[in-house]
Design a protein around this motif. Structure first.
Motif, short mmCIF file in Angstrom:
data_model
loop_
_atom_site.label_atom_id
_atom_site.label_comp_id
_atom_site.label_asym_id
_atom_site.label_seq_id
_atom_site.Cartn_x
_atom_site.Cartn_y
_atom_site.Cartn_z
N GLY A 190 54.04 37.86 -69.36
CA GLY A 190 53.46 39.08 -69.91
C GLY A 190 52.09 38.83 -70.48
O GLY A 190 51.64 37.68 -70.60
N TRP A 191 51.39 39.92 -70.81
CA TRP A 191 50.02 39.79 -71.32
C TRP A 191 49.98 39.11 -72.68
O TRP A 191 49.04 38.35 -72.96
N ASP A 192 50.96 39.34 -73.51
CA ASP A 192 50.96 38.72 -74.83
C ASP A 192 51.05 37.20 -74.71
O ASP A 192 50.34 36.46 -75.39
N GLU A 193 51.92 36.76 -73.83
CA GLU A 193 52.07 35.32 -73.60
C GLU A 193 50.76 34.73 -73.08
O GLU A 193 50.34 33.63 -73.49
N LEU A 194 50.09 35.46 -72.19
CA LEU A 194 48.85 34.97 -71.60
C LEU A 194 47.73 34.89 -72.64
O LEU A 194 46.94 33.93 -72.65
N LEU A 195 47.66 35.88 -73.51
CA LEU A 195 46.67 35.83 -74.58
C LEU A 195 46.90 34.63 -75.49
O LEU A 195 45.96 33.93 -75.88
N GLN A 196 48.15 34.40 -75.86
CA GLN A 196 48.47 33.26 -76.71
C GLN A 196 48.11 31.94 -76.02
O GLN A 196 47.59 31.02 -76.64
N TRP A 197 48.38 31.87 -74.72
CA TRP A 197 48.01 30.68 -73.95
C TRP A 197 46.50 30.47 -74.00
O TRP A 197 46.01 29.34 -74.21
N SER A 198 45.74 31.53 -73.83
CA SER A 198 44.29 31.41 -73.83
C SER A 198 43.75 30.94 -75.18
O SER A 198 42.78 30.18 -75.24
N GLU A 199 44.38 31.39 -76.26
CA GLU A 199 43.91 31.00 -77.59
C GLU A 199 44.13 29.52 -77.84
O GLU A 199 43.46 28.92 -78.70
N THR A 200 45.03 28.91 -77.12
CA THR A 200 45.30 27.48 -77.25
C THR A 200 44.47 26.66 -76.27
O THR A 200 44.07 25.53 -76.58
N ASN A 201 44.18 27.22 -75.10
CA ASN A 201 43.62 26.43 -74.00
C ASN A 201 42.21 26.81 -73.58
O ASN A 201 41.63 26.10 -72.75
N CYS A 202 41.65 27.90 -74.10
CA CYS A 202 40.35 28.36 -73.63
C CYS A 202 39.34 28.44 -74.78
O CYS A 202 39.72 28.56 -75.96
N SER A 203 38.06 28.41 -74.41
CA SER A 203 37.00 28.65 -75.38
C SER A 203 37.03 30.10 -75.84
O SER A 203 37.71 30.94 -75.23
N LEU A 204 36.29 30.41 -76.89
CA LEU A 204 36.25 31.79 -77.36
C LEU A 204 35.71 32.73 -76.28
O LEU A 204 36.23 33.83 -76.08
N GLN A 205 34.66 32.29 -75.57
CA GLN A 205 34.13 33.16 -74.51
C GLN A 205 35.12 33.31 -73.37
O GLN A 205 35.20 34.38 -72.75
N GLY A 206 35.90 32.28 -73.11
CA GLY A 206 36.95 32.39 -72.10
C GLY A 206 38.05 33.33 -72.53
O GLY A 206 38.55 34.14 -71.73
N GLN A 207 38.43 33.27 -73.81
CA GLN A 207 39.46 34.17 -74.34
C GLN A 207 39.01 35.62 -74.22
O GLN A 207 39.79 36.51 -73.82
N GLU A 208 37.76 35.89 -74.57
CA GLU A 208 37.27 37.26 -74.54
C GLU A 208 37.00 37.74 -73.12
O GLU A 208 37.05 38.94 -72.85
N MET A 209 36.73 36.82 -72.20
CA MET A 209 36.64 37.20 -70.79
C MET A 209 37.99 37.70 -70.31
O MET A 209 38.09 38.70 -69.58
N LEU A 210 39.07 37.02 -70.72
CA LEU A 210 40.42 37.46 -70.35
C LEU A 210 40.69 38.86 -70.90
O LEU A 210 41.28 39.71 -70.20
N VAL A 211 40.27 39.14 -72.12
CA VAL A 211 40.45 40.47 -72.70
C VAL A 211 39.76 41.52 -71.84
O VAL A 211 40.34 42.57 -71.51
N SER A 212 38.51 41.27 -71.45
CA SER A 212 37.78 42.24 -70.62
C SER A 212 38.48 42.45 -69.29
O SER A 212 38.53 43.58 -68.78
N ILE A 213 38.99 41.39 -68.69
CA ILE A 213 39.71 41.51 -67.41
C ILE A 213 40.96 42.36 -67.59
O ILE A 213 41.27 43.23 -66.77
#
Length: 573
Positions: free
Chosen positions: A343-366
């Motif tokens: 789900g999207w919540d799981e993916l957001l949490q994964w990004s917060e652990t594994n991605c840069s801030l700009q990568g996290q916010e790119m996921l949000v825009s997508i």
């Protein structure tokens, strides 16, 4: 239409996901990591124009063979008639300057209420090319200027004159023919103020809609002018732009410190922008159904975002490093989701652990891009009544608790430490533009702007604690009598306590403050892309790249110009 409050209430049911907390969202570095999205103002403006089928046609077209002269477009919008007036003048290479101190430009332009007759046109001709040195009346509500791209304009004209198309890879490096260096509105230089625009002109009543429209019209004219010059240069060989190449051109923008204070001085408005974006994200997390078609589109958007980022050219080491991290993040994201995700919540949490801030916010825009049915209606709620109200009857115990809970980030800063109060924001006398200096410069210190919200809160808290040692049962009114200079910050504290977001949680007076984060935050809400910092104080970027053209109005429109790619580019594996 459902109100934001009702939507928020529906999301906060038993099974709903909460909004991201303010201490996460309003962190300055995260705000400086935002990307364009479906709710960015350029996207919402284009959707409105295409949906409502605005009629935009040249009423005056007086250009010589070299593209110099006057052009007026008549705009028939659902609620009124407007004119876009543009003056094109010769400018030598020695006079071309993108800095705010410039006094001449290739193009100057204005967005005007109603139609323009010869008398009023002459009045505009005497003032619009002067920009800050001129004066206009309240019929005008946006004023701007632009310079040609030295790397692109002559090359593109020559290609068209020879019957060829510009090389897409070359255009990917600089995706525009003109670059605007300022777009003025909201009452400056005698123009209509925002309240008049908001109340009288519904077509432009969203924040910065008029300014964005001027940039869109500038983009259209830049393409028209290039074709006009090329056709006169070689009528027998000339070939117009192919539609895909033409849409790939945007408009360039150079932005400096001028917009940075806006985020601090308009906290209720910024709260509204951020809340709508976060509300859209919360809706996607709670209601965004994931099926095979969504997964396929998600993968396509990852590919598109990867290529768009890879096509972004910058000589800035810091931005290059950020872009490389985003590329790595997108590669990791695609690998992580190849076998599906829960789900999207799981993916957001994964990004917060594994991605840069700009990568996290790119996921949000997508994520927002995938669900127009959940996101787009929120574009109607970007306005806010910007009134900071003082509550004189608030008990001081309550005021103290508000500061300790809402402004814990400010209280955590040691303002006695070296460098924490070194930066001074002030306005220059010459152009009345924001500048960055040091408190050691007494002249700058005398002109400084009140942007140190965190420090002001700390001073207020210290005075409050001392006062409460003797008068713990008093109200805010009594405290104001004893400390009248605290009125402004107390009003802000009380007003922002009614908001979810609002204040940027950073010390803007710190020696190491990076103004680029402020610039990027506001520009991302506008909808720009391809950030190219030229220093820590100003940035180049691209607007409306990939957007529909004026000739596309009235044709089928699928609103698919997120992270545009150079024509004929392929996805990543």
């Amino acid at each position: 239409m459902t109100t934001p409050a009702a939507i928020l209430t529906s999301l906060r049911g038993d099974n709903a996901l909460p909004l991201r907390p303010a201490n996460q969202v309003m962190d300055l570095e995260r705000l400086g990591s935002l990307h364009q999205s479906r709710l960015s103002f350029m996207r919402t403006l284009v959707r409105r124009i295409m949906k409502e089928r605005w009629q935009i046609t040249p009423a005056v077209f007086q250009l010589d063979k070299d593209g110099y002269g006057t052009v007026i477009y008549k705009i028939n919008a659902p609620h009124g008639v407007f004119s876009f007036v543009l003056f094109s003048d010769y400018l030598s290479s020695e006079e071309r300057n993108d800095r705010v101190i410039a006094t001449k430009w290739d193009l100057t332009m204005a967005l005007v209420e109603g139609e323009v007759d010869d008398v009023y046109l002459e009045k505009l001709r005497q003032n619009v090319p002067k920009q800050e040195a001129g004066r206009v009346d309240s019929r005008v509500f946006v004023l701007s200027r632009a310079n040609r791209s030295a790397r692109n304009f002559d090359y593109v004209v020559e290609q068209l004159a020879q019957g060829k198309q510009p090389d897409a890879e070359r255009i990917a490096k600089v995706g525009y023919l003109y670059r605007t260096t300022a777009v003025y509105g909201s009452g400056k230089l005698g123009m209509a103020d925002w309240e008049k625009v908001r109340s009288k002109f519904p077509d432009f009543a969203r924040p910065f809609a008029g300014e964005m429209f001027v940039c869109l019209m500038l983009r259209n004219f830049s393409l028209l002018q290039a074709e006009h010059i090329a056709k006169h240069k070689s009528p027998e060989n000339f070939a117009p732009f192919e539609p895909e190449i033409k849409r790939y051109f945007g408009i360039g923008n150079s932005t400096g410190l001028g917009m940075a204070p806006y985020l601090v001085n308009h906290p209720l408005l910024i709260n509204q922008w951020v809340e709508m974006r976060e509300l859209a994200l919360a809706r996607v997390r709670a209601l965004g159904h994931i099926d095979d078609s969504i997964k396929q589109e998600f993968n396509c958007l990852i590919d598109r975002s990867y290529i768009h980022t890879a096509e972004t050219e910058t000589e800035d080491e810091w931005q290059t490093d950020n872009n490389q991290k985003v590329l790595q993040d997108l590669t990791s994201l695609k690998q992580h989701t190849n076998n599906g995700f829960s789900g999207w919540d799981e993916l957001l949490q994964w990004s917060e652990t594994n991605c840069s801030l700009q990568g996290q916010e790119m996921l949000v825009s997508i994520m927002l891009e995938l669900y127009p049915e959940l996101v787009d209606e929120l574009e109607e709620f970007h306005n806010a009544d910007e009134v900071l109200e003082l509550d004189p009857l608030m008990p001081l115990q309550v005021l103290k608790q508000v500061i300790e809970s809402r402004y814990d980030w400010a209280l955590a800063i040691d303002f006695t430490a070296e460098g924490t109060r070194e930066t001074c924001w002030y306005r220059s006398e010459e152009k009345m533009e924001p500048r960055l200096g040091s408190v050691a410069d007494l002249e700058a210190k005398d002109k400084q702007m009140a942007l140190g919200v965190g420090y002001a809160v700390r001073k207020c808290y210290n005075h409050l604690c001392e006062y409460m040692d003797e008068h713990a049962d008093h109200t805010t009114a009594r405290f104001m009598v004893a400390h009248p200079k605290m009125r402004g910050i107390v009003r802000r504290i009380q007003s922002m306590n009614r908001c979810i977001y609002g204040d940027i949680q950073a010390n803007l007076l710190d020696r190491n403050i990076l103004p680029m984060h402020l610039l990027r935050c506001k520009l991302a809400f506008f909808g720009v892309s391809k950030f190219d910092p030229r220093s820590r104080l100003w940035v180049r970027n691209t607007m409306f790249q990939g957007a529909p053209l004026l000739e596309d109005i009235g044709k089928p429109f699928n609103d698919d110009w997120f992270m545009p790619l150079a024509p004929k580019q392929q996805g990543v594996n």
